[in-house]
Write an enzyme that holds these catalytic residues in place. Structure first.
Site, PDB file in Angstrom:
ATOM      1  N   TYR A   1      -2.096  -1.655  10.959  1.00  0.00           N
ATOM      2  CA  TYR A   1      -2.375  -1.939   9.595  1.00  0.00           C
ATOM      3  C   TYR A   1      -1.283  -1.620   8.529  1.00  0.00           C
ATOM      4  O   TYR A   1      -0.669  -2.402   8.020  1.00  0.00           O
ATOM      5  CB  TYR A   1      -3.686  -1.463   9.016  1.00  0.00           C
ATOM      6  CG  TYR A   1      -3.765  -1.716   7.363  1.00  0.00           C
ATOM      7  CD1 TYR A   1      -4.068  -2.834   6.889  1.00  0.00           C
ATOM      8  CD2 TYR A   1      -3.705  -0.459   6.592  1.00  0.00           C
ATOM      9  CE1 TYR A   1      -4.052  -3.045   5.466  1.00  0.00           C
ATOM     10  CE2 TYR A   1      -3.737  -0.541   5.233  1.00  0.00           C
ATOM     11  CZ  TYR A   1      -3.970  -1.841   4.420  1.00  0.00           C
ATOM     12  OH  TYR A   1      -3.955  -2.103   3.221  1.00  0.00           O
TER      13      TYR A   1
ATOM     14  N   LYS B   1       2.072  -3.825   6.541  1.00  0.00           N
ATOM     15  CA  LYS B   1       2.410  -3.886   5.027  1.00  0.00           C
ATOM     16  C   LYS B   1       3.881  -3.521   4.894  1.00  0.00           C
ATOM     17  O   LYS B   1       4.646  -4.193   4.246  1.00  0.00           O
ATOM     18  CB  LYS B   1       1.675  -2.786   4.270  1.00  0.00           C
ATOM     19  CG  LYS B   1       0.182  -3.255   4.179  1.00  0.00           C
ATOM     20  CD  LYS B   1      -0.068  -4.320   3.244  1.00  0.00           C
ATOM     21  CE  LYS B   1      -1.591  -4.667   3.162  1.00  0.00           C
ATOM     22  NZ  LYS B   1      -1.712  -6.116   2.598  1.00  0.00           N
TER      23      LYS B   1
ATOM     24  N   SER C   1       0.667  -1.149   0.144  1.00  0.00           N
ATOM     25  CA  SER C   1      -0.088  -0.154   0.014  1.00  0.00           C
ATOM     26  C   SER C   1       0.953   1.137  -0.200  1.00  0.00           C
ATOM     27  O   SER C   1       1.925   1.041   0.506  1.00  0.00           O
ATOM     28  CB  SER C   1      -0.805  -0.126   1.402  1.00  0.00           C
ATOM     29  OG  SER C   1      -1.563   1.082   1.458  1.00  0.00           O
TER      30      SER C   1
HETATM   31  P1  NAD Z   1     -10.993  -7.287   1.104  1.00  0.00           P
HETATM   32  O1  NAD Z   1     -11.165  -7.273   2.534  1.00  0.00           O
HETATM   33  O2  NAD Z   1     -12.084  -7.092   0.270  1.00  0.00           O
HETATM   34  O3  NAD Z   1     -10.054  -8.603   0.543  1.00  0.00           O
HETATM   35  C1  NAD Z   1      -9.256  -9.238   1.296  1.00  0.00           C
HETATM   36  C2  NAD Z   1      -9.619 -10.735   1.260  1.00  0.00           C
HETATM   37  O4  NAD Z   1      -8.964 -11.718   2.216  1.00  0.00           O
HETATM   38  C3  NAD Z   1     -11.101 -10.895   1.699  1.00  0.00           C
HETATM   39  O5  NAD Z   1     -11.964 -12.021   0.997  1.00  0.00           O
HETATM   40  C4  NAD Z   1     -10.942 -11.851   3.055  1.00  0.00           C
HETATM   41  O6  NAD Z   1     -12.038 -12.762   3.498  1.00  0.00           O
HETATM   42  C5  NAD Z   1      -9.749 -12.428   2.873  1.00  0.00           C
HETATM   43  N1  NAD Z   1      -8.815 -12.909   4.098  1.00  0.00           N
HETATM   44  C6  NAD Z   1      -8.331 -12.128   5.153  1.00  0.00           C
HETATM   45  N2  NAD Z   1      -7.598 -12.888   5.992  1.00  0.00           N
HETATM   46  C7  NAD Z   1      -7.723 -14.047   5.543  1.00  0.00           C
HETATM   47  C8  NAD Z   1      -6.858 -15.122   6.052  1.00  0.00           C
HETATM   48  N3  NAD Z   1      -6.073 -15.129   7.079  1.00  0.00           N
HETATM   49  N4  NAD Z   1      -6.861 -16.189   5.135  1.00  0.00           N
HETATM   50  C9  NAD Z   1      -7.571 -16.153   4.055  1.00  0.00           C
HETATM   51  N5  NAD Z   1      -8.161 -15.421   3.646  1.00  0.00           N
HETATM   52  C10 NAD Z   1      -8.177 -14.275   4.409  1.00  0.00           C
HETATM   53  O7  NAD Z   1      -9.569  -6.214   0.852  1.00  0.00           O
HETATM   54  P2  NAD Z   1      -9.130  -5.586  -0.673  1.00  0.00           P
HETATM   55  O8  NAD Z   1      -9.737  -4.187  -0.701  1.00  0.00           O
HETATM   56  O9  NAD Z   1      -9.566  -6.562  -1.677  1.00  0.00           O
HETATM   57  O10 NAD Z   1      -7.818  -5.740  -0.400  1.00  0.00           O
HETATM   58  C11 NAD Z   1      -6.769  -6.815  -0.954  1.00  0.00           C
HETATM   59  C12 NAD Z   1      -5.464  -6.534  -0.268  1.00  0.00           C
HETATM   60  O11 NAD Z   1      -4.909  -5.397  -0.643  1.00  0.00           O
HETATM   61  C13 NAD Z   1      -5.486  -6.213   1.257  1.00  0.00           C
HETATM   62  O12 NAD Z   1      -4.109  -7.087   1.493  1.00  0.00           O
HETATM   63  C14 NAD Z   1      -5.306  -5.106   1.402  1.00  0.00           C
HETATM   64  O13 NAD Z   1      -4.719  -4.638   2.632  1.00  0.00           O
HETATM   65  C15 NAD Z   1      -4.522  -4.320   0.233  1.00  0.00           C
HETATM   66  N6  NAD Z   1      -4.769  -3.088   0.089  1.00  0.00           N
HETATM   67  C16 NAD Z   1      -6.147  -2.620   0.001  1.00  0.00           C
HETATM   68  C17 NAD Z   1      -6.254  -1.458  -0.520  1.00  0.00           C
HETATM   69  C18 NAD Z   1      -7.622  -0.838  -0.611  1.00  0.00           C
HETATM   70  O14 NAD Z   1      -7.871   0.606  -0.656  1.00  0.00           O
HETATM   71  N7  NAD Z   1      -8.823  -1.684  -0.709  1.00  0.00           N
HETATM   72  C19 NAD Z   1      -5.253  -0.251  -0.454  1.00  0.00           C
HETATM   73  C20 NAD Z   1      -3.983  -0.831  -0.367  1.00  0.00           C
HETATM   74  C21 NAD Z   1      -3.738  -2.156  -0.004  1.00  0.00           C
HETATM   75  C1  UD1 Z   2      -7.412   5.401   3.929  1.00  0.00           C
HETATM   76  C2  UD1 Z   2      -6.634   4.963   4.813  1.00  0.00           C
HETATM   77  C3  UD1 Z   2      -5.083   4.159   4.033  1.00  0.00           C
HETATM   78  C4  UD1 Z   2      -5.696   2.813   3.407  1.00  0.00           C
HETATM   79  C5  UD1 Z   2      -6.753   3.287   2.416  1.00  0.00           C
HETATM   80  C6  UD1 Z   2      -7.291   2.041   1.946  1.00  0.00           C
HETATM   81  C7  UD1 Z   2      -6.769   6.360   6.881  1.00  0.00           C
HETATM   82  C8  UD1 Z   2      -6.179   7.338   7.332  1.00  0.00           C
HETATM   83  N1  UD1 Z   2      -5.941   6.037   5.511  1.00  0.00           N
HETATM   84  O1  UD1 Z   2      -6.885   6.155   2.940  1.00  0.00           O
HETATM   85  O2  UD1 Z   2      -4.197   3.865   5.312  1.00  0.00           O
HETATM   86  O3  UD1 Z   2      -4.508   2.354   2.776  1.00  0.00           O
HETATM   87  O4  UD1 Z   2      -7.689   4.001   3.148  1.00  0.00           O
HETATM   88  O5  UD1 Z   2      -8.136   2.410   0.836  1.00  0.00           O
HETATM   89  O6  UD1 Z   2      -7.812   5.805   7.298  1.00  0.00           O
HETATM   90  N2  UD1 Z   2     -12.924  11.627   3.351  1.00  0.00           N
HETATM   91  C9  UD1 Z   2     -13.925  12.386   3.573  1.00  0.00           C
HETATM   92  N3  UD1 Z   2     -15.075  11.962   4.231  1.00  0.00           N
HETATM   93  C10 UD1 Z   2     -15.067  10.425   4.322  1.00  0.00           C
HETATM   94  C11 UD1 Z   2     -13.998   9.556   4.009  1.00  0.00           C
HETATM   95  C12 UD1 Z   2     -12.994  10.172   3.438  1.00  0.00           C
HETATM   96  O7  UD1 Z   2     -13.894  13.497   3.402  1.00  0.00           O
HETATM   97  O8  UD1 Z   2     -16.308   9.876   4.902  1.00  0.00           O
HETATM   98  C13 UD1 Z   2     -11.652  11.930   2.531  1.00  0.00           C
HETATM   99  C14 UD1 Z   2     -10.255  11.845   3.477  1.00  0.00           C
HETATM  100  O9  UD1 Z   2     -10.265  12.651   4.101  1.00  0.00           O
HETATM  101  C15 UD1 Z   2      -9.574  11.626   2.177  1.00  0.00           C
HETATM  102  C16 UD1 Z   2     -10.163  11.200   0.987  1.00  0.00           C
HETATM  103  O10 UD1 Z   2     -11.602  11.437   1.167  1.00  0.00           O
HETATM  104  O11 UD1 Z   2      -8.770  12.850   1.891  1.00  0.00           O
HETATM  105  C17 UD1 Z   2      -9.803   9.804   0.778  1.00  0.00           C
HETATM  106  O12 UD1 Z   2     -10.233   9.003   1.967  1.00  0.00           O
HETATM  107  P1  UD1 Z   2     -10.477   7.311   2.059  1.00  0.00           P
HETATM  108  O13 UD1 Z   2     -11.024   7.043   1.004  1.00  0.00           O
HETATM  109  O14 UD1 Z   2     -10.604   7.014   3.419  1.00  0.00           O
HETATM  110  O15 UD1 Z   2      -8.699   7.033   1.737  1.00  0.00           O
HETATM  111  P2  UD1 Z   2      -7.318   7.374   2.250  1.00  0.00           P
HETATM  112  O16 UD1 Z   2      -7.607   8.490   3.519  1.00  0.00           O
HETATM  113  O17 UD1 Z   2      -6.478   7.970   1.346  1.00  0.00           O
END
Ligand code: NAD
Ligand code: UD1
Length: 340
Positions: A148, A152, A124
């Site tokens: 969290y 990572k 991330s």
């Molecule tokens: P998500 O929660 O939708 O998907 C994660 C999946 O992993 C889920 O289906 C969950 O059931 C499964 N899981 C969790 N722990 C497990 C375990 N111990 N064994 C087997 N399955 C397990 O999340 P996502 O948004 O699809 O994110 C996927 C990956 O990307 C995650 O590692 C997350 O941290 C990373 N990531 C997500 C974002 C985001 O904004 N969505 C941003 C940066 C990184």
């Molecule tokens: C957040 C997490 C980041 C994580 C990412 C996953 C925090 C501080 N950061 O990122 O660690 O990797 O999600 O997707 O939680 N906002 C509003 N109102 C809301 C929600 C968000 O104004 O109800 C604004 C936030 O201030 C930010 C932008 O929208 O400026 C995006 O927010 P968000 O979608 O939560 O993502 P990040 O904060 O970038």
């Protein structure tokens, strides 16, 4: 040869499964459905017209994982499985260290036992902490403010050490910026538990009438309109980035950290206005205080992904909003709707 997709039923995992199947890859999915439903995988089959094996198994279950590696000819792992809620990770850090760190270590040990040394890991942009924008891969990492994010960062360190000790590994650390959107079919999308904490799912639920109003977290940042700026990436673009990363780790022995972002930022108000245009409704919002821990501006330097993977995003903010709205309006209660 098959690709093992851990966490494949989740938001990014399910979209990546679609793009892998479209690229004619064989896949095997493992998920414990802690934050997802098997329904998502049925819909992946529906979209692609292709079948694959899926296992309900926790990646901390070593025997379960071993059976999966025994029964399938796995050559690469895409590792999505993990917990991702920043707020929850501050309340119950051990749950995050246990699931994300121990889970990854057990997975890596099993991979090593079976001689599988290729991994694409979901990292991330959070690993950059408070840093200079644009975030480029050569910046320092580790200045992270929540458990969290630290999982990572620590996993990145573990993977670097593994590669340092044995150059037969090939690992891509994909640093995602802000993934949003949904598959354009409207069949799969983000299905948050309870009230969403991220911007786009919150906006979508206000638009569909599930939530009353959005609170904009601060309008006094030093940005053009005072609201926070982020680099949003369409989840289908992100998924395609994974297909390219698999190709890369198959063809190189390397450890590379690679940003997956668009390289440009949008403010909260720009997102709201783009969504209003697409759904034809007013998104009710009010301005509240800043959210602790939020940074004013985050966006990627996306050049390394282009250079190494030939990857560039093609779906703009309008498309991200359009596909989110399509998914949200067709599935106002997410996948749960199917169960009723
Ligand atoms: P998500 O929660 O939708 O998907 C994660 C999946 O992993 C889920 O289906 C969950 O059931 C499964 N899981 C969790 N722990 C497990 C375990 N111990 N064994 C087997 N399955 C397990 O999340 P996502 O948004 O699809 O994110 C996927 C990956 O990307 C995650 O590692 C997350 O941290 C990373 N990531 C997500 C974002 C985001 O904004 N969505 C941003 C940066 C990184
Ligand atoms: C957040 C997490 C980041 C994580 C990412 C996953 C925090 C501080 N950061 O990122 O660690 O990797 O999600 O997707 O939680 N906002 C509003 N109102 C809301 C929600 C968000 O104004 O109800 C604004 C936030 O201030 C930010 C932008 O929208 O400026 C995006 O927010 P968000 O979608 O939560 O993502 P990040 O904060 O970038």
């Amino acid at each position: 040869m098959a690709i093992l997709v851990t966490g494949g039923a989740g938001f990014i995992g399910s979209h990546t499964c679609v793009e892998l199947l479209n690229a004619k890859e064989e896949i095997v999915v493992v998920d414990n459905y802690d934050n997802s439903l098997p329904e998502a995988l049925d819909r992946v089959r529906q979209i692609t017209g292709r079948d694959f094996r899926q296992y309900q198994c926790d990646i901390r279950d070593r025997e379960g994982l071993c059976r999966i590696f025994q029964d399938n000819d796995i050559d690469t792992v895409i590792h999505f499985a993990g917990l991702k809620a920043v707020g929850e990770s501050c309340e119950v850090p051990l749950k995050y260290y246990d699931n994300n760190m121990i889970g990854t270590i057990i997975l890596l040990e099993v991979m090593k036992d079976f001689g599988v040394k290729r991994m694409v890991f979901s990292s991330s942009a959070t690993v950059y902490g408070d840093n200079i924008v644009p975030y480029v891969e050569t910046l320092s990492t580790g200045n992270v403010t929540n458990p969290y994010g630290r999982t990572k960062y620590f996993i990145e360190c573990i993977l670097k050490d593994i590669y340092g000790a044995d150059h037969n590994w090939s690992i891509a650390l994909l640093r995602y910026f802000n993934p949003i959107g949904a598959h354009e079919s409207g069949l799969i999308g983000e299905n948050p538990n309870g009230i969403p904490s991220n911007l786009m799912p919150y906006v979508a639920q206000v638009a569909v009438g599930k939530l009353k109003e959005l609170v904009v977290f601060g309008d006094d940042y030093s940005t053009a309109d005072g609201t926070g700026v982020r680099d949003y990436i369409h989840v289908t673009d992100l998924a395609i980035g994974h297909v390219k990363a698999v190709d890369y780790v198959r063809n190189h022995r390397c450890l590379e950290a690679i940003n997956l972002g668009s390289g440009r930022g949008y403010s909260v108000l720009e997102v709201i206005h783009a969504f209003e245009k697409v759904c034809g409704k007013k998104i009710h919002y009010r301005v509240g205080p800043r959210r602790p821990g939020d940074l004013p501006i985050i966006y990627a330097d996306a050049k390394k992904a282009e250079r190494l993977l030939g990857f560039k995003t093609t779906r703009d903010l309008d498309k991200m909003c359009k596909d989110t709205w399509n998914w949200q309006s067709k599935n106002p209660n997410g996948y749960e709707q199917e169960k009723k």
